[in-house]
Design a protein around this motif. Structure first.
Motif, PDB file in Angstrom:
ATOM      1  N   UNK A   1       4.325  -6.354  11.982  1.00  0.00           N
ATOM      2  CA  UNK A   1       4.263  -5.831  10.616  1.00  0.00           C
ATOM      3  C   UNK A   1       5.606  -6.025   9.925  1.00  0.00           C
ATOM      4  N   UNK A   2       5.537  -6.419   8.658  1.00  0.00           N
ATOM      5  CA  UNK A   2       6.764  -6.643   7.886  1.00  0.00           C
ATOM      6  C   UNK A   2       6.491  -6.353   6.420  1.00  0.00           C
ATOM      7  N   UNK A   3       7.549  -6.220   5.631  1.00  0.00           N
ATOM      8  CA  UNK A   3       7.348  -5.952   4.214  1.00  0.00           C
ATOM      9  C   UNK A   3       6.533  -7.069   3.547  1.00  0.00           C
ATOM     10  N   UNK A   4       5.567  -6.661   2.753  1.00  0.00           N
ATOM     11  CA  UNK A   4       4.710  -7.618   2.054  1.00  0.00           C
ATOM     12  C   UNK A   4       5.438  -8.201   0.852  1.00  0.00           C
ATOM     13  N   UNK A   5       5.217  -9.464   0.618  1.00  0.00           N
ATOM     14  CA  UNK A   5       5.831 -10.127  -0.531  1.00  0.00           C
ATOM     15  C   UNK A   5       5.123  -9.831  -1.834  1.00  0.00           C
ATOM     16  N   UNK A   6       3.909  -9.268  -1.731  1.00  0.00           N
ATOM     17  CA  UNK A   6       3.140  -8.932  -2.918  1.00  0.00           C
ATOM     18  C   UNK A   6       2.347  -7.658  -2.649  1.00  0.00           C
ATOM     19  N   UNK A   7       1.787  -7.090  -3.695  1.00  0.00           N
ATOM     20  CA  UNK A   7       0.968  -5.897  -3.478  1.00  0.00           C
ATOM     21  C   UNK A   7      -0.262  -6.307  -2.676  1.00  0.00           C
ATOM     22  N   UNK A   8      -0.866  -5.342  -1.974  1.00  0.00           N
ATOM     23  CA  UNK A   8      -2.021  -5.632  -1.133  1.00  0.00           C
ATOM     24  C   UNK A   8      -2.912  -4.412  -1.026  1.00  0.00           C
ATOM     25  N   UNK A   9      -4.104  -4.639  -0.503  1.00  0.00           N
ATOM     26  CA  UNK A   9      -5.091  -3.584  -0.299  1.00  0.00           C
ATOM     27  C   UNK A   9      -5.284  -3.399   1.199  1.00  0.00           C
ATOM     28  N   UNK A  10      -5.078  -2.195   1.706  1.00  0.00           N
ATOM     29  CA  UNK A  10      -5.278  -1.910   3.126  1.00  0.00           C
ATOM     30  C   UNK A  10      -6.765  -1.676   3.362  1.00  0.00           C
ATOM     31  N   UNK A  11      -7.366  -2.466   4.283  1.00  0.00           N
ATOM     32  CA  UNK A  11      -8.794  -2.318   4.550  1.00  0.00           C
ATOM     33  C   UNK A  11      -9.108  -1.063   5.357  1.00  0.00           C
ATOM     34  N   UNK A  12      -8.116  -0.466   6.006  1.00  0.00           N
ATOM     35  CA  UNK A  12      -8.365   0.713   6.832  1.00  0.00           C
ATOM     36  C   UNK A  12      -8.382   2.004   6.018  1.00  0.00           C
ATOM     37  N   UNK A  13      -7.450   2.160   5.087  1.00  0.00           N
ATOM     38  CA  UNK A  13      -7.404   3.393   4.286  1.00  0.00           C
ATOM     39  C   UNK A  13      -7.875   3.191   2.845  1.00  0.00           C
ATOM     40  N   UNK A  14      -8.102   1.937   2.468  1.00  0.00           N
ATOM     41  CA  UNK A  14      -8.567   1.564   1.129  1.00  0.00           C
ATOM     42  C   UNK A  14      -7.545   1.853   0.039  1.00  0.00           C
ATOM     43  N   UNK A  15      -6.286   1.971   0.412  1.00  0.00           N
ATOM     44  CA  UNK A  15      -5.220   2.210  -0.561  1.00  0.00           C
ATOM     45  C   UNK A  15      -4.625   0.888  -1.014  1.00  0.00           C
ATOM     46  N   UNK A  16      -4.256   0.816  -2.291  1.00  0.00           N
ATOM     47  CA  UNK A  16      -3.504  -0.323  -2.803  1.00  0.00           C
ATOM     48  C   UNK A  16      -2.033  -0.025  -2.558  1.00  0.00           C
ATOM     49  N   UNK A  17      -1.320  -0.978  -1.993  1.00  0.00           N
ATOM     50  CA  UNK A  17       0.091  -0.794  -1.643  1.00  0.00           C
ATOM     51  C   UNK A  17       0.951  -1.758  -2.446  1.00  0.00           C
ATOM     52  N   UNK A  18       2.155  -1.336  -2.721  1.00  0.00           N
ATOM     53  CA  UNK A  18       3.097  -2.122  -3.519  1.00  0.00           C
ATOM     54  C   UNK A  18       3.756  -3.213  -2.686  1.00  0.00           C
ATOM     55  N   UNK A  19       4.223  -4.244  -3.368  1.00  0.00           N
ATOM     56  CA  UNK A  19       5.035  -5.268  -2.707  1.00  0.00           C
ATOM     57  C   UNK A  19       6.207  -4.560  -2.037  1.00  0.00           C
ATOM     58  N   UNK A  20       6.569  -5.002  -0.869  1.00  0.00           N
ATOM     59  CA  UNK A  20       7.657  -4.391  -0.116  1.00  0.00           C
ATOM     60  C   UNK A  20       7.183  -3.384   0.918  1.00  0.00           C
TER      61      UNK A  20
END
Length: 118
Positions: free
Chosen positions: A47-66
């Motif tokens: 696992x590492x910081x994301x370069x862009x925002x993403x959607x977690x399929x496990x909790x259904x939360x949208x997460x920010x880049x980084x």
């Protein structure tokens, strides 16, 4: 991930597409999303910081880049695979804690072994 086939509902790891055989340890997130123990072990290491925002399929939360996340880099094609599957660090840690508590699963987790990235 759940899919319907002629012989019933098949449960598969969203990340690698491996079908659950009622023996392989898996954890279900929201709306039928699933991660297997082998993918979780990889997620803890990779696992590492994301370069862009993403959607977690496990909790259904949208997460920010980084935000720290994991996705399988080159998954093999499989009917159970979710090619957009990504897991946030909160869900990865929660799954690790859950597997750690299960006496029937050969997995032990110490958060100190997985420090945050620099």
């Amino acid at each position: 991930m759940q899919r319907h086939e002629a012989d019933g509902v098949i449960i598969s790891c969203d990340f690698c597409g491996t079908d659950w055989d009622q023996v392989l340890p898996m954890i279900e997130g929201h709306h039928g999303s699933v991660i297997c123990l082998e993918c979780l072990k990889r997620a803890l290491k990779e696992a590492e910081p994301a370069g862009e925002s993403f959607h977690c399929v496990l909790c259904l939360q949208d997460r920010q880049a980084g935000a720290r996340r994991w996705r399988l880099a080159d998954p093999r094609p499989s009917p159970g695979l979710n090619p957009a599957a990504a897991a946030c660090w909160d869900c990865i840690r929660l799954a690790a804690k859950t597997f750690h508590k299960d006496k029937d699963v050969d997995f032990r987790w110490d958060p100190a072994d997985y420090p945050p990235p620099e």
